[in-house]
Structure formats: C-alpha cells, structure tokens
Design a protein around this motif. Structure first.
Motif, PDB file in Angstrom:
ATOM      1  N   LYS A  58       0.831  -1.199   0.000  1.00  0.00           N
ATOM      2  CA  LYS A  58       0.000   0.000   0.000  1.00  0.00           C
ATOM      3  C   LYS A  58       0.870   1.254   0.000  1.00  0.00           C
ATOM      4  O   LYS A  58       0.597   2.209  -0.737  1.00  0.00           O
ATOM      5  CB  LYS A  58      -0.917   0.008   1.214  1.00  0.00           C
ATOM      6  N   GLU A  59       1.910   1.245   0.800  1.00  0.00           N
ATOM      7  CA  GLU A  59       2.803   2.402   0.858  1.00  0.00           C
ATOM      8  C   GLU A  59       3.528   2.613  -0.467  1.00  0.00           C
ATOM      9  O   GLU A  59       3.712   3.744  -0.925  1.00  0.00           O
ATOM     10  CB  GLU A  59       3.804   2.248   2.009  1.00  0.00           C
ATOM     11  N   LEU A  60       3.936   1.518  -1.096  1.00  0.00           N
ATOM     12  CA  LEU A  60       4.591   1.620  -2.404  1.00  0.00           C
ATOM     13  C   LEU A  60       3.638   2.185  -3.445  1.00  0.00           C
ATOM     14  O   LEU A  60       4.026   3.033  -4.268  1.00  0.00           O
ATOM     15  CB  LEU A  60       5.109   0.252  -2.864  1.00  0.00           C
ATOM     16  N   ASN A  61       2.414   1.754  -3.416  1.00  0.00           N
ATOM     17  CA  ASN A  61       1.412   2.276  -4.360  1.00  0.00           C
ATOM     18  C   ASN A  61       1.190   3.770  -4.131  1.00  0.00           C
ATOM     19  O   ASN A  61       1.045   4.531  -5.079  1.00  0.00           O
ATOM     20  CB  ASN A  61       0.089   1.524  -4.224  1.00  0.00           C
ATOM     21  N   GLU A  62       1.155   4.189  -2.888  1.00  0.00           N
ATOM     22  CA  GLU A  62       0.983   5.611  -2.576  1.00  0.00           C
ATOM     23  C   GLU A  62       2.176   6.419  -3.089  1.00  0.00           C
ATOM     24  O   GLU A  62       2.023   7.508  -3.635  1.00  0.00           O
ATOM     25  CB  GLU A  62       0.817   5.812  -1.077  1.00  0.00           C
ATOM     26  N   LEU A  63       3.378   5.880  -2.919  1.00  0.00           N
ATOM     27  CA  LEU A  63       4.577   6.568  -3.405  1.00  0.00           C
ATOM     28  C   LEU A  63       4.596   6.655  -4.925  1.00  0.00           C
ATOM     29  O   LEU A  63       5.031   7.639  -5.500  1.00  0.00           O
ATOM     30  CB  LEU A  63       5.845   5.884  -2.902  1.00  0.00           C
ATOM     31  N   GLU A  64       4.124   5.603  -5.580  1.00  0.00           N
ATOM     32  CA  GLU A  64       4.090   5.608  -7.045  1.00  0.00           C
ATOM     33  C   GLU A  64       3.075   6.620  -7.567  1.00  0.00           C
ATOM     34  O   GLU A  64       3.257   7.211  -8.621  1.00  0.00           O
ATOM     35  CB  GLU A  64       3.764   4.216  -7.572  1.00  0.00           C
ATOM     36  N   ASN A  65       2.008   6.829  -6.818  1.00  0.00           N
ATOM     37  CA  ASN A  65       0.967   7.758  -7.246  1.00  0.00           C
ATOM     38  C   ASN A  65       1.407   9.212  -7.069  1.00  0.00           C
ATOM     39  O   ASN A  65       0.822  10.106  -7.656  1.00  0.00           O
ATOM     40  CB  ASN A  65      -0.329   7.509  -6.480  1.00  0.00           C
ATOM     41  N   LEU A  66       2.411   9.461  -6.258  1.00  0.00           N
ATOM     42  CA  LEU A  66       2.889  10.838  -6.064  1.00  0.00           C
ATOM     43  C   LEU A  66       3.677  11.247  -7.236  1.00  0.00           C
ATOM     44  O   LEU A  66       3.920  11.688  -8.092  1.00  0.00           O
ATOM     45  CB  LEU A  66       3.768  10.942  -4.816  1.00  0.00           C
TER      46      LEU A  66
END
Length: 66
Positions: A58-66
């Motif tokens: 989930k954290e990786l997905n959030e970072l990718e979306n930034l």
C-alpha cells in the motif's frame, strides 16, 4: 510357595512393562504438543508477515501515485 512366587514375579514383570509403555506414550505426547506449538507459532508469524507485506505494498502504491 512356588505358585505365589510365580504370581508375584508375573505381577512385577507386567508392572515393569506397563511403565515402559507409559513412558513411551508420554514422550510421544510431549513431542506432538511441541510440534503443535511450533505450527501455531509459525502460522502466527506467517500471518504477521503477510500483514506487513500488504502494508508495504500500500505504501509503495501511494509513493508511485505521487
């Protein structure tokens, strides 16, 4: 007198063999309990690791979306 001695000897032999069997059974029960305890511990560790992996994804997905 010989008959009483033979009966006493048989009783002693039966009690000795029954003690041996119960010791083997106790050892088997203890081993089974230890195996079950290890299985429970590994299952809980696997669950914890899966939760952490999901959080990291989930954290990786959030970072990718930034």
């Amino acid at each position: 007198m010989k008959t009483i001695f033979k009966i006493a000897l048989l009783i002693v032999l039966f009690s000795v063999t029954s003690c041996r069997d119960s010791k083997k059974d106790d050892a088997a029960v203890k081993a089974t309990e230890q195996i079950e305890t290890i299985e429970v511990e590994t299952d809980s560790l696997v669950n914890d690791l899966e939760l952490e992996a999901n959080e990291l994804e989930k954290e990786l997905n959030e970072l990718e979306n930034l």
